[in-house]
Scaffold this active site. Structure first.
Site, PDB file in Angstrom:
ATOM      1  N   GLY A  12      38.826  44.485  32.418  1.00  0.00           N
ATOM      2  CA  GLY A  12      40.232  44.797  32.720  1.00  0.00           C
ATOM      3  C   GLY A  12      41.164  43.804  32.052  1.00  0.00           C
ATOM      4  O   GLY A  12      40.865  42.618  31.989  1.00  0.00           O
ATOM      5  N   ARG A  26      44.351  29.111  17.097  1.00  0.00           N
ATOM      6  CA  ARG A  26      45.056  27.986  16.467  1.00  0.00           C
ATOM      7  C   ARG A  26      44.291  26.674  16.608  1.00  0.00           C
ATOM      8  O   ARG A  26      44.340  25.840  15.699  1.00  0.00           O
ATOM      9  CB  ARG A  26      46.484  27.907  17.007  1.00  0.00           C
ATOM     10  CG  ARG A  26      47.280  29.128  16.515  1.00  0.00           C
ATOM     11  CD  ARG A  26      48.751  29.045  16.720  1.00  0.00           C
ATOM     12  NE  ARG A  26      49.397  30.191  16.070  1.00  0.00           N
ATOM     13  CZ  ARG A  26      50.629  30.593  16.327  1.00  0.00           C
ATOM     14  NH1 ARG A  26      51.373  29.958  17.218  1.00  0.00           N
ATOM     15  NH2 ARG A  26      51.135  31.636  15.679  1.00  0.00           N
ATOM     16  N   ARG A  73      35.531  48.841  28.261  1.00  0.00           N
ATOM     17  CA  ARG A  73      34.254  48.726  28.939  1.00  0.00           C
ATOM     18  C   ARG A  73      33.238  49.403  28.029  1.00  0.00           C
ATOM     19  O   ARG A  73      33.541  50.411  27.387  1.00  0.00           O
ATOM     20  CB  ARG A  73      34.321  49.353  30.322  1.00  0.00           C
ATOM     21  CG  ARG A  73      35.339  48.580  31.186  1.00  0.00           C
ATOM     22  CD  ARG A  73      35.199  48.774  32.665  1.00  0.00           C
ATOM     23  NE  ARG A  73      35.742  47.630  33.378  1.00  0.00           N
ATOM     24  CZ  ARG A  73      36.984  47.569  33.895  1.00  0.00           C
ATOM     25  NH1 ARG A  73      37.816  48.565  33.757  1.00  0.00           N
ATOM     26  NH2 ARG A  73      37.381  46.495  34.534  1.00  0.00           N
ATOM     27  N   ASP A 104      34.104  38.976  35.811  1.00  0.00           N
ATOM     28  CA  ASP A 104      32.712  38.593  36.089  1.00  0.00           C
ATOM     29  C   ASP A 104      31.705  39.469  35.341  1.00  0.00           C
ATOM     30  O   ASP A 104      30.658  38.981  34.908  1.00  0.00           O
ATOM     31  CB  ASP A 104      32.422  38.543  37.594  1.00  0.00           C
ATOM     32  CG  ASP A 104      32.774  39.832  38.307  1.00  0.00           C
ATOM     33  OD1 ASP A 104      33.351  40.741  37.668  1.00  0.00           O
ATOM     34  OD2 ASP A 104      32.474  39.941  39.506  1.00  0.00           O
ATOM     35  N   THR A 126      41.197  37.736  34.551  1.00  0.00           N
ATOM     36  CA  THR A 126      41.298  38.905  35.442  1.00  0.00           C
ATOM     37  C   THR A 126      42.424  38.641  36.432  1.00  0.00           C
ATOM     38  O   THR A 126      42.629  37.500  36.841  1.00  0.00           O
ATOM     39  CB  THR A 126      39.980  39.156  36.211  1.00  0.00           C
ATOM     40  OG1 THR A 126      40.252  40.042  37.305  1.00  0.00           O
ATOM     41  CG2 THR A 126      39.374  37.896  36.792  1.00  0.00           C
ATOM     42  N   ASP A 128      42.282  39.586  39.384  1.00  0.00           N
ATOM     43  CA  ASP A 128      41.700  39.630  40.733  1.00  0.00           C
ATOM     44  C   ASP A 128      41.381  38.264  41.358  1.00  0.00           C
ATOM     45  O   ASP A 128      41.175  38.173  42.560  1.00  0.00           O
ATOM     46  CB  ASP A 128      40.415  40.468  40.728  1.00  0.00           C
ATOM     47  CG  ASP A 128      40.656  41.889  40.250  1.00  0.00           C
ATOM     48  OD1 ASP A 128      41.800  42.364  40.367  1.00  0.00           O
ATOM     49  OD2 ASP A 128      39.714  42.524  39.750  1.00  0.00           O
ATOM     50  N   ASP A 130      38.681  36.642  41.269  1.00  0.00           N
ATOM     51  CA  ASP A 130      37.411  36.791  41.992  1.00  0.00           C
ATOM     52  C   ASP A 130      36.230  36.158  41.250  1.00  0.00           C
ATOM     53  O   ASP A 130      35.103  36.617  41.384  1.00  0.00           O
ATOM     54  CB  ASP A 130      37.135  38.282  42.259  1.00  0.00           C
ATOM     55  CG  ASP A 130      37.031  39.087  40.967  1.00  0.00           C
ATOM     56  OD1 ASP A 130      37.373  38.558  39.904  1.00  0.00           O
ATOM     57  OD2 ASP A 130      36.601  40.252  41.041  1.00  0.00           O
ATOM     58  N   GLY A 171      42.902  44.370  43.202  1.00  0.00           N
ATOM     59  CA  GLY A 171      42.003  43.269  43.542  1.00  0.00           C
ATOM     60  C   GLY A 171      40.543  43.687  43.584  1.00  0.00           C
ATOM     61  O   GLY A 171      39.678  42.897  43.933  1.00  0.00           O
ATOM     62  N   ARG A 172      40.296  44.957  43.286  1.00  0.00           N
ATOM     63  CA  ARG A 172      38.932  45.510  43.396  1.00  0.00           C
ATOM     64  C   ARG A 172      38.319  45.143  44.746  1.00  0.00           C
ATOM     65  O   ARG A 172      38.901  45.434  45.775  1.00  0.00           O
ATOM     66  CB  ARG A 172      38.064  45.059  42.223  1.00  0.00           C
ATOM     67  CG  ARG A 172      38.575  45.671  40.905  1.00  0.00           C
ATOM     68  CD  ARG A 172      37.449  46.013  39.993  1.00  0.00           C
ATOM     69  NE  ARG A 172      37.098  44.877  39.165  1.00  0.00           N
ATOM     70  CZ  ARG A 172      36.208  44.930  38.184  1.00  0.00           C
ATOM     71  NH1 ARG A 172      35.579  46.043  37.916  1.00  0.00           N
ATOM     72  NH2 ARG A 172      35.953  43.866  37.467  1.00  0.00           N
ATOM     73  N   ALA A 187      54.414  39.039  54.557  1.00  0.00           N
ATOM     74  CA  ALA A 187      53.927  40.287  55.161  1.00  0.00           C
ATOM     75  C   ALA A 187      53.543  40.065  56.622  1.00  0.00           C
ATOM     76  O   ALA A 187      53.002  39.012  56.968  1.00  0.00           O
ATOM     77  CB  ALA A 187      52.714  40.794  54.384  1.00  0.00           C
ATOM     78  N   GLN A 252      50.879  46.108  38.235  1.00  0.00           N
ATOM     79  CA  GLN A 252      50.394  44.745  38.515  1.00  0.00           C
ATOM     80  C   GLN A 252      49.634  44.130  37.345  1.00  0.00           C
ATOM     81  O   GLN A 252      49.399  42.930  37.306  1.00  0.00           O
ATOM     82  CB  GLN A 252      49.453  44.763  39.732  1.00  0.00           C
ATOM     83  CG  GLN A 252      50.140  45.163  41.007  1.00  0.00           C
ATOM     84  CD  GLN A 252      49.148  45.642  42.059  1.00  0.00           C
ATOM     85  OE1 GLN A 252      48.681  44.860  42.867  1.00  0.00           O
ATOM     86  NE2 GLN A 252      48.834  46.919  42.060  1.00  0.00           N
TER      87      GLN A 252
HETATM   88  P1  ADP Z   1      35.218  42.654  34.075  1.00  0.00           P
HETATM   89  O1  ADP Z   1      34.763  41.756  32.986  1.00  0.00           O
HETATM   90  O2  ADP Z   1      36.710  42.756  34.151  1.00  0.00           O
HETATM   91  O3  ADP Z   1      34.555  42.328  35.393  1.00  0.00           O
HETATM   92  P2  ADP Z   1      33.391  44.924  33.757  1.00  0.00           P
HETATM   93  O4  ADP Z   1      32.608  44.590  34.977  1.00  0.00           O
HETATM   94  O5  ADP Z   1      33.700  46.361  33.506  1.00  0.00           O
HETATM   95  O6  ADP Z   1      34.787  44.164  33.683  1.00  0.00           O
HETATM   96  O7  ADP Z   1      32.581  44.352  32.503  1.00  0.00           O
HETATM   97  C1  ADP Z   1      33.089  44.478  31.193  1.00  0.00           C
HETATM   98  C2  ADP Z   1      31.980  44.803  30.232  1.00  0.00           C
HETATM   99  O8  ADP Z   1      31.007  43.748  30.258  1.00  0.00           O
HETATM  100  C3  ADP Z   1      31.180  46.052  30.548  1.00  0.00           C
HETATM  101  O9  ADP Z   1      31.780  47.230  30.090  1.00  0.00           O
HETATM  102  C4  ADP Z   1      29.876  45.786  29.823  1.00  0.00           C
HETATM  103  O10 ADP Z   1      30.012  46.056  28.440  1.00  0.00           O
HETATM  104  C5  ADP Z   1      29.703  44.275  30.014  1.00  0.00           C
HETATM  105  N1  ADP Z   1      28.855  44.034  31.169  1.00  0.00           N
HETATM  106  C6  ADP Z   1      29.178  43.995  32.480  1.00  0.00           C
HETATM  107  N2  ADP Z   1      28.113  43.824  33.272  1.00  0.00           N
HETATM  108  C7  ADP Z   1      27.044  43.752  32.440  1.00  0.00           C
HETATM  109  C8  ADP Z   1      25.636  43.596  32.627  1.00  0.00           C
HETATM  110  N3  ADP Z   1      25.109  43.472  33.841  1.00  0.00           N
HETATM  111  N4  ADP Z   1      24.852  43.575  31.527  1.00  0.00           N
HETATM  112  C9  ADP Z   1      25.381  43.696  30.301  1.00  0.00           C
HETATM  113  N5  ADP Z   1      26.690  43.851  30.046  1.00  0.00           N
HETATM  114  C10 ADP Z   1      27.518  43.887  31.092  1.00  0.00           C
END
Ligand code: ADP
Length: 320
Positions: A12, A26, A73, A104, A126, A128, A130, A171-172, A187, A252
């Site tokens: 995200g 840079r 993704r 994460d 992110t 979030d 988190d 915030g998922r 709030a 947001q």
């Molecule tokens: P965020 O990084 O915001 O948490 P995602 O959880 O969608 O978003 O992860 C982003 C991308 O990272 C995924 O589309 C995928 O390509 C890669 N990714 C996430 N989890 C895994 C995993 N367990 N193994 C391999 N690649 C992953």
């Protein structure tokens, strides 16, 4: 000492990602290291969409939300074959290390990529907040400021009509945005996934505070705690109070990054780049108690970030 690195944003988007990319590019160039940009996260790595960047490539982006490299993704990257293909694309371009900015999931992908034999350093990006190991993620401050601005506006109209306003925030599975914006925005009630709340009791409290003279109430709901539309209906059913719902949604995620996020992104970007160039790998850079810290990627993805219960308690106390 690495001679050619790359940077990408993944998962995200969040405000401040551009500031982080700018810092990486840079600082690398200042150190005499060639730097490439990978488009659309792991999708661009897999599809070989990457170009060399120079200082001018990252001009005029510091103040912009989103990420000029794009983010995505990528399901293919979850497979061994997909990661191998992405790795071979990097190797063909002579890229020896990558700065990966994301959430994460992206950090999990980063660790798996490093297993193939390329240096990887992560930055927590992110809204979030988190990710374990850092007090703040890049984008969280801007997002919570957007939410507080919205709460301020909703208060005006709630106050005029004497209504209950139920505001759903992002915030998922995490309650950080709701808790922080709820405290900062005053709030009356904050619903987060980490703490279960009995809706009948919530209705009773709203009713009591209305009867005792409160003109209006704001209820902040984290998306992971339930649907504001459903909760709004329940409040009407069980309290009879005039209630409106506002789902803030993707507003947001956008907007010019706050000063805090720009400084966080720039500082972490500098540290990550210098570390990567010097041969450090498999770590994420974060901020703790105002200082920059290094966290093993395995730790960052292996622990669950919890909320700060004292903030939640204070928000409740101050909203009486
Ligand atoms: P965020 O990084 O915001 O948490 P995602 O959880 O969608 O978003 O992860 C982003 C991308 O990272 C995924 O589309 C995928 O390509 C890669 N990714 C996430 N989890 C895994 C995993 N367990 N193994 C391999 N690649 C992953």
């Amino acid at each position: 000492m690495l001679k050619r690195i790359a940077v990408m944003t993944s998962g995200g988007d969040s405000p401040g990602m551009n500031a982080a990319i700018r810092a990486v590019v840079r600082v690398a160039i200042h150190e005499g290291v060639e730097v490439w940009g990978i488009y659309n996260g792991y999708a661009g790595m897999y599809e070989d969409k990457m170009v060399q960047l120079d200082s001018r490539s990252v001009g005029d982006i510091l103040q912009r939300g989103g990420t000029f490299l794009g983010t995505a993704r990528c399901e293919e990257f979850r497979t061994t074959e997909g990661r191998q293909r992405a790795f071979e694309n990097l190797r063909r371009h002579g890229i020896e290390g990558v700065v990966i900015i994301g959430g994460d999931g992206s950090m999990t992908g980063a660790e798996l990529l490093s297993d193939l034999g390329i240096a990887v350093v992560g930055l927590p990006g992110t809204i979030d907040n988190d990710i374990w190991g850092t007090d703040y993620t890049i984008g969280f401050d801007t997002a919570t400021n957007t939410v507080v601005d919205a709460i301020n506006k909703l208060r005006d109209t709630a106050s005029s009509h004497g209504r209950v306003i139920v505001v759903e925030v992002m915030g998922r599975n995490s309650g950080w945005i709701a808790m922080t914006a709820g405290l900062a925005g005053g709030a009356e009630h904050i619903l987060i996934p980490e703490i279960s709340v009995n809706l009948d009791e919530l209705c009773e409290k709203l009713r009591q505070s209305h009867d005792s003279g409160k003109k209006y109430s704001v209820v902040v709901v984290a998306e992971g705690a339930g649907s504001a539309v459903e909760i709004g209906k329940k409040i009407v059913d069980c309290s009879g109070l005039d209630t409106r719902v506002s789902v803030l949604g993707h507003i947001q995620r956008g907007g010019s990054p706050s000063v805090f996020d720009r400084i966080l992104a720039s500082t972490l970007g500098e540290h990550a780049t210098l570390a990567l160039i010097s041969g450090i790998s498999n770590v994420m850079f974060g901020s703790r108690s105002g200082g920059v810290v290094t966290i093993d990627l395995a730790d960052a993805i292996g622990h669950k970030r919890t909320i700060d219960p004292s903030m939640f308690r204070l928000a409740n106390l101050l909203s009486k």
